[in-house]
Scaffold this motif. Structure first.
Motif, mmCIF file in Angstrom:
data_model
loop_
_atom_site.group_PDB
_atom_site.id
_atom_site.type_symbol
_atom_site.label_atom_id
_atom_site.label_comp_id
_atom_site.label_asym_id
_atom_site.label_seq_id
_atom_site.Cartn_x
_atom_site.Cartn_y
_atom_site.Cartn_z
ATOM 1 N N ASN A 10 -6.296 -2.853 2.133
ATOM 2 C CA ASN A 10 -7.226 -1.723 2.270
ATOM 3 C C ASN A 10 -8.004 -1.740 3.585
ATOM 4 O O ASN A 10 -8.272 -0.696 4.166
ATOM 5 C CB ASN A 10 -8.167 -1.640 1.069
ATOM 6 N N VAL A 11 -8.354 -2.941 4.064
ATOM 7 C CA VAL A 11 -9.112 -3.005 5.322
ATOM 8 C C VAL A 11 -8.271 -2.494 6.495
ATOM 9 O O VAL A 11 -8.790 -1.888 7.434
ATOM 10 C CB VAL A 11 -9.614 -4.439 5.610
ATOM 11 N N ASP A 12 -6.945 -2.715 6.408
ATOM 12 C CA ASP A 12 -6.059 -2.220 7.470
ATOM 13 C C ASP A 12 -5.965 -0.702 7.417
ATOM 14 O O ASP A 12 -5.962 -0.032 8.460
ATOM 15 C CB ASP A 12 -4.669 -2.838 7.315
ATOM 16 N N ALA A 13 -5.885 -0.158 6.191
ATOM 17 C CA ALA A 13 -5.840 1.299 6.055
ATOM 18 C C ALA A 13 -7.109 1.928 6.594
ATOM 19 O O ALA A 13 -7.071 2.943 7.301
ATOM 20 C CB ALA A 13 -5.629 1.687 4.594
ATOM 21 N N LEU A 14 -8.259 1.344 6.273
ATOM 22 C CA LEU A 14 -9.531 1.897 6.728
ATOM 23 C C LEU A 14 -9.685 1.789 8.243
ATOM 24 O O LEU A 14 -10.417 2.572 8.850
ATOM 25 C CB LEU A 14 -10.698 1.198 6.021
ATOM 26 N N GLY A 64 -7.341 2.461 10.275
ATOM 27 C CA GLY A 64 -6.537 3.544 10.864
ATOM 28 C C GLY A 64 -5.667 3.070 12.008
ATOM 29 O O GLY A 64 -5.693 3.664 13.101
ATOM 30 N N VAL A 65 -4.873 2.033 11.767
ATOM 31 C CA VAL A 65 -4.097 1.421 12.847
ATOM 32 C C VAL A 65 -3.265 2.459 13.604
ATOM 33 O O VAL A 65 -3.336 2.564 14.828
ATOM 34 C CB VAL A 65 -3.186 0.300 12.290
ATOM 35 N N ALA A 111 1.313 9.974 4.016
ATOM 36 C CA ALA A 111 1.445 10.109 5.476
ATOM 37 C C ALA A 111 0.045 10.237 6.059
ATOM 38 O O ALA A 111 -0.459 11.337 6.264
ATOM 39 C CB ALA A 111 2.298 11.322 5.816
ATOM 40 N N ALA A 112 -0.575 9.103 6.335
ATOM 41 C CA ALA A 112 -2.001 9.062 6.673
ATOM 42 C C ALA A 112 -2.277 8.969 8.163
ATOM 43 O O ALA A 112 -3.429 8.780 8.556
ATOM 44 C CB ALA A 112 -2.667 7.886 5.965
ATOM 45 N N ILE A 137 7.691 1.622 14.528
ATOM 46 C CA ILE A 137 6.381 1.497 15.169
ATOM 47 C C ILE A 137 5.597 0.398 14.478
ATOM 48 O O ILE A 137 5.171 0.533 13.326
ATOM 49 C CB ILE A 137 5.627 2.839 15.105
ATOM 50 N N ASP A 138 5.407 -0.718 15.171
ATOM 51 C CA ASP A 138 4.649 -1.835 14.608
ATOM 52 C C ASP A 138 3.320 -1.987 15.333
ATOM 53 O O ASP A 138 2.988 -1.213 16.238
ATOM 54 C CB ASP A 138 5.462 -3.134 14.666
ATOM 55 N N ALA A 139 2.527 -2.968 14.922
ATOM 56 C CA ALA A 139 1.195 -3.147 15.494
ATOM 57 C C ALA A 139 1.261 -3.438 16.986
ATOM 58 O O ALA A 139 0.379 -3.018 17.752
ATOM 59 C CB ALA A 139 0.455 -4.272 14.759
ATOM 60 N N GLU A 140 2.295 -4.152 17.409
ATOM 61 C CA GLU A 140 2.421 -4.475 18.823
ATOM 62 C C GLU A 140 2.717 -3.222 19.643
ATOM 63 O O GLU A 140 2.176 -3.043 20.742
ATOM 64 C CB GLU A 140 3.529 -5.524 19.016
ATOM 65 N N MET A 141 3.548 -2.328 19.107
ATOM 66 C CA MET A 141 3.813 -1.076 19.808
ATOM 67 C C MET A 141 2.552 -0.225 19.869
ATOM 68 O O MET A 141 2.273 0.408 20.898
ATOM 69 C CB MET A 141 4.940 -0.289 19.137
ATOM 70 N N VAL A 142 1.798 -0.210 18.777
ATOM 71 C CA VAL A 142 0.537 0.537 18.764
ATOM 72 C C VAL A 142 -0.394 0.023 19.862
ATOM 73 O O VAL A 142 -1.018 0.797 20.584
ATOM 74 C CB VAL A 142 -0.133 0.450 17.382
#
Length: 256
Positions: free
Chosen positions: A73-77, A79-80, A136-137, A28-33
């Motif tokens: 960290n900005v990507d984690a925040l 919540g992709v 596992a966020a 699962i990558d950003a494009e699939m998301v």
């Protein structure tokens, strides 16, 4: 387009999406998301049950590690992944995951976000994120506890336990286990069964299940008030009473 990550089939009464990155075990990558968000847009505007599968060999081996390694960290925040899985969990109509083979990490979290999970004997469910230096966020840290209870969730999340199909079925993390050729037909039968109910009643019931305890019984009463005024409720109850009346007449005639 050849670079699409999902195969989407929109039918009259359901939407079927197939994760389609076989070379990466459906990572699962950003494009699939982004494509999953498009499907959510569609199903929110035109509510239908959703069936999610990766085919009969693998569901999703996890999130795309190459992309995860570069996220900060900005990507984690942002919540992709967690945002889209939360959106799937909140879809108005029921969702079914048809799971084969590995459903690990983000793949497991996508399955957890669905209302039902049908699996094959090859299923392996787990969350090995700790071994990669992360947690596992995208839902597992709390959704898994709700699904299987805290002791088993700790085994999976802290001790790295992976459940096979039989173990997952025992704790109802899988609702049914079938052979690969029966995976999609069985998942579709679950949707067929649910669609025997009134669509608005399905939506209201799913929403009621998501309500916090403090919202009940007030929410239930309001939802029931809405349903009591529908033509569908009147039609279905009239048909039920007509059948009962016909059965009573047949029984009476048989005793004469």
């Amino acid at each position: 387009m050849s670079d699409e990550r999902l195969a989407v089939e929109t039918l009259d009464d359901r939407v079927v999406i197939t994760l389609d990155r076989p070379a990466t075990r459906n990572a699962i990558d950003a494009e699939m998301v982004a494509e999953l968000h498009v499907v959510c847009d569609q199903v929110e505007k035109d509510p239908k049950p959703l069936l999610v599968t990766g085919g009969t060999e693998i569901f999703a081996g996890g999130a795309d590690i190459g992309q995860l390694r570069e996220r900060r960290n900005v990507d984690a925040l942002a919540g992709v992944n967690s945002r889209v899985f939360d959106r799937i969990a909140a879809l108005p109509m029921p969702t079914v995951a048809a799971v084969a083979g590995f459903a690990l990490g983000g793949g497991a979290e996508l399955a957890y976000a669905c209302d039902f999970r049908i699996g094959t004997p090859s299923v392996r469910l787990g969350n090995p994120e700790g071994g990669l230096g992360i947690l596992a966020a995208a839902g597992a840290s709390w959704r898994l506890t709700e699904l299987v209870g805290e002791p088993l969730a700790k085994e999976i999340l802290l001790a790295g336990r992976t459940l096979n199909a039989s173990e997952a079925l025992d704790v109802r993390l899988l609702n049914e286990v079938v052979e690969p050729d029966d995976l999609l037909p069985t998942a579709n039968r679950w949707i067929d069964r649910m669609l025997q109910n009134a669509p608005l009643a399905l939506r209201m019931t799913k929403l009621a299940l998501r309500m916090p305890r403090s919202a009940h019984p007030a929410f239930d009463n309001v939802a029931q008030a809405v349903l009591f005024e529908t033509d569908e409720k009147h039609r279905r109850m009239t048909a039920f009473l007509d059948r009962k009346s016909s059965e009573a007449l047949r029984l009476a005639a048989g005793r004469e």
